[in-house]
Design a protein around this motif. Sequence first.
Motif, PDB file in Angstrom:
ATOM      1  N   LEU A  65      33.563 -26.172  17.892  1.00 42.87           N
ATOM      2  CA  LEU A  65      33.612 -25.050  16.954  1.00 42.87           C
ATOM      3  C   LEU A  65      32.701 -25.379  15.783  1.00 42.87           C
ATOM      4  N   GLY A  66      31.670 -24.559  15.566  1.00 40.16           N
ATOM      5  CA  GLY A  66      30.661 -24.934  14.586  1.00 40.16           C
ATOM      6  C   GLY A  66      30.038 -26.256  14.992  1.00 40.16           C
ATOM      7  N   ASP A  67      30.017 -27.213  14.066  1.00 41.32           N
ATOM      8  CA  ASP A  67      29.467 -28.535  14.406  1.00 41.32           C
ATOM      9  C   ASP A  67      30.558 -29.559  14.711  1.00 41.32           C
ATOM     10  N   VAL A  68      31.790 -29.102  14.862  1.00 44.52           N
ATOM     11  CA  VAL A  68      32.903 -29.994  15.193  1.00 44.52           C
ATOM     12  C   VAL A  68      33.037 -30.060  16.709  1.00 44.52           C
ATOM     13  N   VAL A  69      32.868 -31.266  17.268  1.00 48.18           N
ATOM     14  CA  VAL A  69      32.887 -31.448  18.716  1.00 48.18           C
ATOM     15  C   VAL A  69      34.141 -32.220  19.115  1.00 48.18           C
ATOM     16  N   ALA A  70      34.904 -31.678  20.060  1.00 49.92           N
ATOM     17  CA  ALA A  70      36.103 -32.354  20.546  1.00 49.92           C
ATOM     18  C   ALA A  70      35.721 -33.555  21.403  1.00 49.92           C
ATOM     19  N   GLN A  71      36.511 -34.601  21.301  1.00 44.73           N
ATOM     20  CA  GLN A  71      36.317 -35.778  22.142  1.00 44.73           C
ATOM     21  C   GLN A  71      37.184 -35.617  23.385  1.00 44.73           C
ATOM     22  N   LEU A  72      36.554 -35.344  24.524  1.00 47.17           N
ATOM     23  CA  LEU A  72      37.263 -35.092  25.761  1.00 47.17           C
ATOM     24  C   LEU A  72      37.011 -36.228  26.747  1.00 47.17           C
ATOM     25  N   PRO A  73      37.976 -36.542  27.603  1.00 46.97           N
ATOM     26  CA  PRO A  73      37.793 -37.642  28.561  1.00 46.97           C
ATOM     27  C   PRO A  73      36.697 -37.342  29.564  1.00 46.97           C
ATOM     28  N   SER A  74      36.052 -38.389  30.058  1.00 49.90           N
ATOM     29  CA  SER A  74      34.961 -38.215  31.014  1.00 49.90           C
ATOM     30  C   SER A  74      35.478 -37.784  32.391  1.00 49.90           C
ATOM     31  N   ASP A  75      36.714 -38.146  32.703  1.00 51.47           N
ATOM     32  CA  ASP A  75      37.340 -37.733  33.971  1.00 51.47           C
ATOM     33  C   ASP A  75      38.609 -36.971  33.624  1.00 51.47           C
ATOM     34  N   PRO A  76      38.484 -35.718  33.204  1.00 49.61           N
ATOM     35  CA  PRO A  76      39.604 -35.032  32.573  1.00 49.61           C
ATOM     36  C   PRO A  76      40.658 -34.522  33.555  1.00 49.61           C
ATOM     37  N   ASP A  77      41.871 -34.459  33.058  1.00 53.83           N
ATOM     38  CA  ASP A  77      42.950 -33.716  33.696  1.00 53.83           C
ATOM     39  C   ASP A  77      42.927 -32.336  33.041  1.00 53.83           C
ATOM     40  N   TYR A  78      42.325 -31.380  33.718  1.00 48.72           N
ATOM     41  CA  TYR A  78      42.069 -30.085  33.086  1.00 48.72           C
ATOM     42  C   TYR A  78      43.356 -29.333  32.756  1.00 48.72           C
ATOM     43  N   ARG A  79      44.344 -29.484  33.596  1.00 50.99           N
ATOM     44  CA  ARG A  79      45.622 -28.828  33.309  1.00 50.99           C
ATOM     45  C   ARG A  79      46.224 -29.379  32.023  1.00 50.99           C
ATOM     46  N   ALA A  80      46.139 -30.692  31.833  1.00 49.75           N
ATOM     47  CA  ALA A  80      46.659 -31.317  30.614  1.00 49.75           C
ATOM     48  C   ALA A  80      45.860 -30.876  29.385  1.00 49.75           C
ATOM     49  N   LEU A  81      44.550 -30.747  29.524  1.00 53.28           N
ATOM     50  CA  LEU A  81      43.728 -30.267  28.410  1.00 53.28           C
ATOM     51  C   LEU A  81      44.143 -28.851  28.005  1.00 53.28           C
ATOM     52  N   TYR A  82      44.364 -27.999  29.001  1.00 50.19           N
ATOM     53  CA  TYR A  82      44.790 -26.628  28.723  1.00 50.19           C
ATOM     54  C   TYR A  82      46.129 -26.603  27.996  1.00 50.19           C
ATOM     55  N   GLU A  83      47.086 -27.381  28.485  1.00 51.51           N
ATOM     56  CA  GLU A  83      48.410 -27.382  27.866  1.00 51.51           C
ATOM     57  C   GLU A  83      48.342 -27.891  26.432  1.00 51.51           C
ATOM     58  N   ALA A  84      47.509 -28.903  26.188  1.00 52.26           N
ATOM     59  CA  ALA A  84      47.344 -29.406  24.822  1.00 52.26           C
ATOM     60  C   ALA A  84      46.681 -28.371  23.936  1.00 52.26           C
ATOM     61  N   ALA A  85      45.692 -27.666  24.477  1.00 53.69           N
ATOM     62  CA  ALA A  85      44.976 -26.659  23.691  1.00 53.69           C
ATOM     63  C   ALA A  85      45.879 -25.508  23.284  1.00 53.69           C
ATOM     64  N   GLU A  86      46.813 -25.142  24.148  1.00 53.25           N
ATOM     65  CA  GLU A  86      47.686 -24.008  23.862  1.00 53.25           C
ATOM     66  C   GLU A  86      48.737 -24.316  22.797  1.00 53.25           C
TER      67      GLU A  86
END
Length: 392
Positions: free
Chosen positions: A155-176
Motif C-alpha cells: 500500500l503506497g510504499d509500504v511493502v508487506a513481508q510475505l513468506p517465500s513459500d506461502p500458505d495462501y489460506r493462512a495469509l488470507y485469514e490473517a488479512a481478514e
Amino acid sequence: MPIRFFTAGESHGPMLTAILEGMPAGLPFDMEDIDRDLSRRQQGYGSGGRMQIEKDKVRVTGGVMNGMTTGSPISLIVENRDFKNWRERDITPITTPRPGHADLTGAIKYGYRELRLSLERASARETTMRVAVGAICKRFLAEFGIEIVGYVSQLGDVVAQLPSDPDYRALYEAAETNDVRCPDPEAAEAMHAAIRQVKIDKDTLGGIFEVVALNVPPGLGSHVQFDRKLDAKLVAAMVSIQAMKGAEIGHAFKQAGLPGSQVHDEIDVDEKGAIHRRTNRAGGLEGGITTGDPIVVRVAMKPISTMLRGADSVNLATGEADRTAYERSDFCALPRAVPIGESMMAIVLADALLEKLGGDSIEEMKPRFDALRGNRLADVPMDNVEWRFGYE
C-alpha cells in the motif's frame, strides 16, 4: 455455454443490475454468500462516506427456484440507498474533468457536455454487481474444491513481508483480521499510518493486491489461440476493474531481470506417476494453461483520481484553466479492491472449468471433474510414439 455477465446502472441511480448467463442447473444458492462478499467490498480503512450510507443486499429476480439454480440466466439487483438523497438535492453540473478518470475521455467519445454522465457509469460503484456475480461463481467453484483468496501486499510504499513459500489460506485469514487486508501485522500498522497521512495531505494512495486460486486442476485454458490463453483472460479481467493499471502472473516483472535458471519450475514425477513442479514461480500457468499449482495474480491499483486537494485541469465550459472540484470519495480504496479481484478471478475460472468439463448441470459435471482430477502421467501411453506433420 460460456459464462458471461452484464451489469447496468449508475453510481447514484436507483439500483444496480446484473445478469449472469451460463451457470449450470443444480447449484445450491444462498444469498448470504453474495451479501457476505458485498459487505467485504464495503469494508476497508481509507474508504469514504458513501460506504456509511449503502448497506448492500442483493435481490434475485430470476434463474433460481427452490434454492437451486435452474440453468437459465440469473438476474440480480442491488438498490442504491443514496439515490433518495440525490433526488432531493440540487446537482451542480461538472464541466472540469478530473485527470485520471473517465470524465474527459467519456465526454469526447459520447459527446457529453455534462461530465457527470461519464463518471456515473465509470464509477467503481459498478463493481458491486461484479462482486455479486463473482460470489455465485465462487460457490460454483467450491462444488469442485476450488477456493479463491486475496490480500494486500503493498500500500503506497509500504511493502508487506510475505513468506517465500506461502500458505495462501493462512495469509488470507490473517488479512481478514484487519481493515487494510494485509497479512503482515507490522506492515498493516504502517499502512494505517500512510492512509492517515494521506488524509492530512488531502491526497490518495494505491498499491498492490494479490489474488490466489487454490486446488485448480491442471489443463484449464489453452495455448492454441491468443484469446483462449487463461493468463491473458485473467490479466484482462483484472485491469478491467476501475483504477487497475497492471496485472502480472506470479512475480513476472521481477523475473524479467533474472536468468532462466532462477525462473522456471523444474519438474519431477513420483512413484505413482504423478507429476509436480518443485516451485511455483510461474504462478500456476504455463502456455496459457493451468499447471495444478496455485494461480497467483498480482494487481497494481493507481491512487484514485478524486482528490480533496484537487488537480489542475481545464473548464470545458469556459476553456480556461481550473481546479477540479471534490466530491465524496475514498482516500485509499485498495483494501476494498481485494474482493473485487477475487470475484473477477472466480468468473474467469468458472468459465474455464465449464469449457473443460461441459454439461448443463452440477450433477452431470462432477463425474467429469473426478476423471480430470485422476489424470496422471502414468496413464498416458508414451512407448513407441511416432508423429509427423499432416502435410508430409
